[in-house]
Motif scaffolding. Structure first.
Motif, PDB file in Angstrom:
ATOM      1  N   LEU A 287       0.812  -1.221   0.000  1.00  0.00           N
ATOM      2  CA  LEU A 287       0.000   0.000   0.000  1.00  0.00           C
ATOM      3  C   LEU A 287       0.850   1.278   0.000  1.00  0.00           C
ATOM      4  O   LEU A 287       0.596   2.189  -0.800  1.00  0.00           O
ATOM      5  N   PRO A 288       1.872   1.407   0.872  1.00  0.00           N
ATOM      6  CA  PRO A 288       2.713   2.619   0.811  1.00  0.00           C
ATOM      7  C   PRO A 288       3.381   2.811  -0.540  1.00  0.00           C
ATOM      8  O   PRO A 288       3.525   3.941  -1.015  1.00  0.00           O
ATOM      9  N   LEU A 289       3.788   1.715  -1.177  1.00  0.00           N
ATOM     10  CA  LEU A 289       4.436   1.789  -2.484  1.00  0.00           C
ATOM     11  C   LEU A 289       3.459   2.268  -3.546  1.00  0.00           C
ATOM     12  O   LEU A 289       3.817   3.095  -4.405  1.00  0.00           O
ATOM     13  N   MET A 290       2.231   1.773  -3.519  1.00  0.00           N
ATOM     14  CA  MET A 290       1.234   2.191  -4.501  1.00  0.00           C
ATOM     15  C   MET A 290       0.947   3.683  -4.394  1.00  0.00           C
ATOM     16  O   MET A 290       0.820   4.380  -5.409  1.00  0.00           O
ATOM     17  N   LEU A 291       0.857   4.198  -3.178  1.00  0.00           N
ATOM     18  CA  LEU A 291       0.627   5.630  -2.988  1.00  0.00           C
ATOM     19  C   LEU A 291       1.855   6.439  -3.411  1.00  0.00           C
ATOM     20  O   LEU A 291       1.733   7.482  -4.064  1.00  0.00           O
ATOM     21  N   PHE A 292       3.041   5.951  -3.038  1.00  0.00           N
ATOM     22  CA  PHE A 292       4.285   6.643  -3.395  1.00  0.00           C
ATOM     23  C   PHE A 292       4.444   6.713  -4.907  1.00  0.00           C
ATOM     24  O   PHE A 292       4.937   7.716  -5.446  1.00  0.00           O
ATOM     25  N   HIS A 293       4.019   5.659  -5.593  1.00  0.00           N
ATOM     26  CA  HIS A 293       4.107   5.602  -7.056  1.00  0.00           C
ATOM     27  C   HIS A 293       3.406   6.797  -7.686  1.00  0.00           C
ATOM     28  O   HIS A 293       3.980   7.495  -8.540  1.00  0.00           O
ATOM     29  N   GLN A 294       2.164   7.059  -7.266  1.00  0.00           N
ATOM     30  CA  GLN A 294       1.423   8.168  -7.854  1.00  0.00           C
ATOM     31  C   GLN A 294       1.996   9.517  -7.430  1.00  0.00           C
ATOM     32  O   GLN A 294       2.080  10.448  -8.228  1.00  0.00           O
ATOM     33  N   ILE A 295       2.412   9.621  -6.174  1.00  0.00           N
ATOM     34  CA  ILE A 295       2.974  10.880  -5.677  1.00  0.00           C
ATOM     35  C   ILE A 295       4.240  11.238  -6.443  1.00  0.00           C
ATOM     36  O   ILE A 295       4.439  12.389  -6.856  1.00  0.00           O
ATOM     37  N   GLN A 296       5.132  10.246  -6.651  1.00  0.00           N
ATOM     38  CA  GLN A 296       6.381  10.535  -7.356  1.00  0.00           C
ATOM     39  C   GLN A 296       6.127  10.923  -8.809  1.00  0.00           C
ATOM     40  O   GLN A 296       6.831  11.772  -9.370  1.00  0.00           O
ATOM     41  N   LEU A 297       5.112  10.328  -9.431  1.00  0.00           N
ATOM     42  CA  LEU A 297       4.794  10.694 -10.811  1.00  0.00           C
ATOM     43  C   LEU A 297       4.304  12.132 -10.899  1.00  0.00           C
ATOM     44  O   LEU A 297       4.720  12.893 -11.781  1.00  0.00           O
ATOM     45  N   MET A 298       3.404  12.526 -10.004  1.00  0.00           N
ATOM     46  CA  MET A 298       2.859  13.877 -10.029  1.00  0.00           C
ATOM     47  C   MET A 298       3.932  14.920  -9.729  1.00  0.00           C
ATOM     48  O   MET A 298       4.066  15.920 -10.437  1.00  0.00           O
ATOM     49  N   VAL A 299       4.703  14.689  -8.663  1.00  0.00           N
ATOM     50  CA  VAL A 299       5.715  15.659  -8.258  1.00  0.00           C
ATOM     51  C   VAL A 299       6.817  15.767  -9.314  1.00  0.00           C
ATOM     52  O   VAL A 299       7.232  16.879  -9.685  1.00  0.00           O
ATOM     53  N   CYS A 300       7.289  14.632  -9.821  1.00  0.00           N
ATOM     54  CA  CYS A 300       8.404  14.669 -10.772  1.00  0.00           C
ATOM     55  C   CYS A 300       7.964  15.167 -12.150  1.00  0.00           C
ATOM     56  O   CYS A 300       8.781  15.742 -12.881  1.00  0.00           O
ATOM     57  N   ALA A 301       6.702  14.956 -12.523  1.00  0.00           N
ATOM     58  CA  ALA A 301       6.204  15.537 -13.772  1.00  0.00           C
ATOM     59  C   ALA A 301       6.249  17.057 -13.686  1.00  0.00           C
ATOM     60  O   ALA A 301       6.673  17.745 -14.633  1.00  0.00           O
ATOM     61  N   TRP A 302       5.819  17.589 -12.546  1.00  0.00           N
ATOM     62  CA  TRP A 302       5.874  19.036 -12.344  1.00  0.00           C
ATOM     63  C   TRP A 302       7.324  19.523 -12.305  1.00  0.00           C
ATOM     64  O   TRP A 302       7.671  20.528 -12.940  1.00  0.00           O
ATOM     65  N   LEU A 303       8.195  18.791 -11.604  1.00  0.00           N
ATOM     66  CA  LEU A 303       9.586  19.197 -11.452  1.00  0.00           C
ATOM     67  C   LEU A 303      10.311  19.150 -12.793  1.00  0.00           C
ATOM     68  O   LEU A 303      11.146  20.023 -13.091  1.00  0.00           O
ATOM     69  N   ALA A 304      10.002  18.156 -13.630  1.00  0.00           N
ATOM     70  CA  ALA A 304      10.640  18.052 -14.943  1.00  0.00           C
ATOM     71  C   ALA A 304      10.296  19.264 -15.803  1.00  0.00           C
ATOM     72  O   ALA A 304      11.152  19.796 -16.522  1.00  0.00           O
ATOM     73  N   ARG A 305       9.049  19.717 -15.731  1.00  0.00           N
ATOM     74  CA  ARG A 305       8.649  20.898 -16.500  1.00  0.00           C
ATOM     75  C   ARG A 305       9.345  22.150 -15.966  1.00  0.00           C
ATOM     76  O   ARG A 305       9.701  23.043 -16.742  1.00  0.00           O
ATOM     77  N   VAL A 306       9.538  22.227 -14.660  1.00  0.00           N
ATOM     78  CA  VAL A 306      10.246  23.373 -14.077  1.00  0.00           C
ATOM     79  C   VAL A 306      11.674  23.440 -14.614  1.00  0.00           C
ATOM     80  O   VAL A 306      12.156  24.505 -15.034  1.00  0.00           O
ATOM     81  N   TYR A 307      12.365  22.287 -14.620  1.00  0.00           N
ATOM     82  CA  TYR A 307      13.726  22.235 -15.153  1.00  0.00           C
ATOM     83  C   TYR A 307      13.736  22.629 -16.635  1.00  0.00           C
ATOM     84  O   TYR A 307      14.605  23.397 -17.082  1.00  0.00           O
ATOM     85  N   ALA A 308      12.789  22.080 -17.398  1.00  0.00           N
ATOM     86  CA  ALA A 308      12.745  22.347 -18.837  1.00  0.00           C
ATOM     87  C   ALA A 308      12.471  23.821 -19.116  1.00  0.00           C
ATOM     88  O   ALA A 308      13.119  24.427 -19.981  1.00  0.00           O
ATOM     89  N   ASP A 309      11.509  24.406 -18.399  1.00  0.00           N
ATOM     90  CA  ASP A 309      11.191  25.827 -18.599  1.00  0.00           C
ATOM     91  C   ASP A 309      12.363  26.716 -18.204  1.00  0.00           C
ATOM     92  O   ASP A 309      12.642  27.731 -18.855  1.00  0.00           O
TER      93      ASP A 309
END
Length: 329
Positions: free
Chosen positions: A294-316
């Motif tokens: 269960l912690p892994l399943m939640l972490f999976h979605q959290i890391q995708l959302m946060v890192c998607a945002w962070l990747a765009r910040v780096y790119a911009d």
């Protein structure tokens, strides 16, 4: 806003949990379903081995300082943070959930999302491919060893010949078989990604459904309140934030250039659901693993959302810097 919404696979995971909660499988059907799941996991690791080009791993080792930093973050820093969370167990975090968090901390990095986010952010993609791949290869050995070492301190899990044999047979040997056949079938398998992705995800969904069926039968939802889930989400967020800080600051202290720092951030902060769920079913065979994954399943979605945002910040930021350099004065 769309980047912050759950992806299709996350919705399927939620669906598997709901299905298990409403219609859990048990008895003889569960035994047969477990056999089918074990076969699916073996095939999953075979495909992992067949996809991975050996040349990529060999080339990546040339950048050993970056690779070592990512591996230390994945298999040393994360586990230490997990042990630190033990201070809050069991008076704040229930013991089964804490064990799930600890298991999360000893898993290897992701492959696809680490590489994808590194690419979007403008990082060192070849190094990311090597780091993520190497992490998963070593994880086959290191994750069970770390589980045995860290969990045995609480008397939960110990190393046994049976555990080692199951991991060797179901995970490692199938991975090696895929690597041996990679020169002959690797290109074909990589070209059929759209056909084989449903199988990859399907095997994980099978494990999740079986795990939560067992957990529901044992009354997991009666023991886990809404506030427990909210606390778990908060802990996952704080854990990810801590590692993002470690990788970002550590990359600067080690003198990595911008591309390598980005690679360290995205490869060092991830944990693999694709490897973690099948590993849990092997390492904790015969036990209820619903609370473990269960912690892994939640972490999976959290890391995708946060890192998607962070990747765009780096790119911009890179676009803005490039525009500032090339614009006429």
């Amino acid at each position: 806003m769309k980047r912050l919404l759950p992806d299709t696979f996350t919705w399927l995971l939620i669906g598997a949990v709901i299905l298990a909660s409403l219609l859990p499988i048990s008895g003889e059907p569960a035994e047969w379903f477990g056999v089918a799941t074990s076969i699916a996991i073996a095939l999953l690791f075979f495909l992992h081995g067949a996809r991975l080009s050996t040349d990529v791993v060999i080339a990546g080792f040339l950048h050993w300082r970056l690779q070592l930093f990512i591996l230390v973050t994945t298999f040393v820093v994360f586990p230490l943070l997990g042990l630190g969370l033990g201070v809050f167990s069991p008076w704040l975090i229930d013991q089964p959930i804490y064990l799930g968090l600890l298991f999360l901390c000893v898993l290897p990095s992701t492959v696809q999302s680490s590489i994808a986010f590194t690419s979007i952010a403008g990082g060192n993609v070849p190094a990311a491919i090597c780091a993520a791949s190497t992490s998963n290869i070593l994880g086959i050995f290191l994750t069970p060893v770390l589980v045995a070492l860290l969990f045995s301190t609480g008397g939960e899990v110990g190393i046994s010949f049976d555990m080692i044999w199951k991991i060797m047979l179901q995970l490692f040997l199938t991975f090696v078989a895929g690597q041996l056949l990679q020169p002959f079938i690797g290109n074909w398998i990589r070209s059929k990604k759209t056909l084989l992705t449903p199988f990859d995800r399907g095997s994980i969904l099978m494990v999740v459904y079986l795990a939560f069926s067992e957990a529901v039968t044992e009354g997991i939802w009666g023991r886990l309140a809404v506030e427990d889930l909210a606390l778990l989400v908060l802990v996952d967020i704080l854990l990810l934030a801590a590692v993002l800080v470690v990788t970002s600051v550590g990359g600067k202290m080690l003198g990595f250039n911008r591309e390598d720092r980005i690679t360290a951030v995205f490869c060092g902060s991830k944990k693999s659901l694709a490897s973690g769920v099948p590993m849990a079913s092997v390492i904790f065979a015969g036990q209820s693993i619903g609370a473990i994954v269960l912690p892994l399943m939640l972490f999976h979605q959290i890391q995708l959302m946060v890192c998607a945002w962070l990747a765009r910040v780096y790119a911009d930021r890179q676009k803005a810097e490039t525009a500032a350099v090339t614009s006429p004065r």
